[in-house]
Design an enzyme around this catalytic site. Structure first.
Site, PDB file in Angstrom:
ATOM      1  N   LYS A 162     110.529  97.001  61.539  1.00 45.43           N
ATOM      2  CA  LYS A 162     110.559  97.234  62.934  1.00 45.43           C
ATOM      3  C   LYS A 162     111.528  98.340  63.142  1.00 45.43           C
ATOM      4  O   LYS A 162     111.167  99.396  63.827  1.00 45.43           O
ATOM      5  CB  LYS A 162     110.948  96.028  63.827  1.00 45.43           C
ATOM      6  CG  LYS A 162     110.916  96.348  65.137  1.00 45.43           C
ATOM      7  CD  LYS A 162     111.665  95.349  65.929  1.00 45.43           C
ATOM      8  CE  LYS A 162     113.290  96.067  66.261  1.00 45.43           C
ATOM      9  NZ  LYS A 162     113.844  95.533  67.202  1.00 45.43           N
ATOM     10  N   ASP A 181     107.950  94.278  67.764  1.00 48.66           N
ATOM     11  CA  ASP A 181     108.998  93.323  68.339  1.00 48.66           C
ATOM     12  C   ASP A 181     108.502  92.399  69.152  1.00 48.66           C
ATOM     13  O   ASP A 181     107.509  91.922  69.185  1.00 48.66           O
ATOM     14  CB  ASP A 181     109.832  94.495  69.318  1.00 48.66           C
ATOM     15  CG  ASP A 181     109.270  94.637  70.823  1.00 48.66           C
ATOM     16  OD1 ASP A 181     108.005  94.361  70.956  1.00 48.66           O
ATOM     17  OD2 ASP A 181     109.973  95.019  71.432  1.00 48.66           O
TER      18      ASP A 181
END
Ligand code: SF4
Length: 253
Positions: A162, A181
């Site tokens: 991420k 996310d």
């Protein structure tokens, strides 16, 4: 007068025909609903294109909301943003980047001091370790520069896909994947773009259906939509321009 048996015999073909017609109608309905479901299904290219068009319409200028002046600051801000809002991170980094302007400053910081400075972002002990570790690795392995490939950036302590996707996409404009996310997880599932819960599998599903040139902007737009409209507890579907193509069970309209 025909006997009851004869009457039953005479009606039998009629009954059979009605029954056969009912079965045929049921099959037709099932086929139609199957086709309709496939047409509106998550990975149908037309539907994905419609989702992207509606996101473009609603959020033409979506950007990363973490304030930063370079790739290094974005890396640190993204580490700090785990389980914390971007607003809070921006409050903390306003003074933090004045005191620690580069990897050297973070690498040789006083850990207890740094812990207290980033405490408002939560998980401050682990985040301090990640920030100091990543800064040291940047100095030792990459000449103090944030690398530009996924493989290299993943070698930094505390950096997973991420964070790597945020930094590569936003700081360098390199589409190496899709940022997954908490908002992207929730919305991808609500919009039927994935059935998975694991971020890695969700990213793979998104990479398959979203054109590469849209990966960076799509992440920003989904995050904006998740923060403003498709919120976790009670999505504001009445204000959502995706409502007509959303089949989420969570819908509030
Ligand atoms: S219709 Fe509701 S659940 Fe679907 S994307 Fe919009 S806000 Fe989210």
């Amino acid at each position: 007068m025909p006997s009851r048996k004869a009457k039953k015999k005479r009606l039998a073909p009629k009954k059979r025909a009605t029954k056969l017609a009912a079965i045929a109608a049921r099959k037709r309905r099932a086929k139609i609903s199957k086709v309709a479901k496939a047409a509106r299904g998550g990975s149908d290219p037309k539907r994905v294109a419609a989702i992207l068009a509606k996101l473009d319409e609603a959020y033409p200028a979506a950007i990363c909301e973490l304030k930063h002046e370079n790739a290094f600051q974005l890396l640190i801000s993204t580490i700090l943003s785990a389980q914390c809002t971007d607003v809070r991170v921006n409050q903390v980094t306003e003074s933090l980047y004045k005191k620690y302007p580069n990897p050297q400053a973070f690498a040789y910081a006083n850990p207890s001091e740094l812990q207290q400075e980033i405490r408002p972002t939560g998980f401050f002990r682990n985040k301090t370790k990640s920030i100091m570790g990543a800064s040291k690795a940047l100095l030792e392995d990459f000449g103090g520069q944030v690398p530009k490939t996924m493989d290299e950036i993943l070698t930094l302590p505390g950096v997973a896909r991420k964070t790597a996707n945020v930094v590569l996409g936003t700081a360098y404009g390199i589409a190496s994947g899709v940022v997954v996310d908490t908002h992207v997880i929730r919305l991808s599932r609500r919009l039927d773009l994935t059935k998975h819960e694991d971020p890695k599998k969700i990213e793979q599903d998104l990479i398959r259906v979203i054109p590469k040139e849209k990966w960076i902007q799509f992440s920003h737009q989904l995050i904006w939509h998740g923060r403003r409209v498709c919120i976790a507890r009670k999505p504001r579907c009445v204000d959502c321009n995706l409502e007509s193509i959303c089949y989420s069970k969570d819908k509030t309209v």
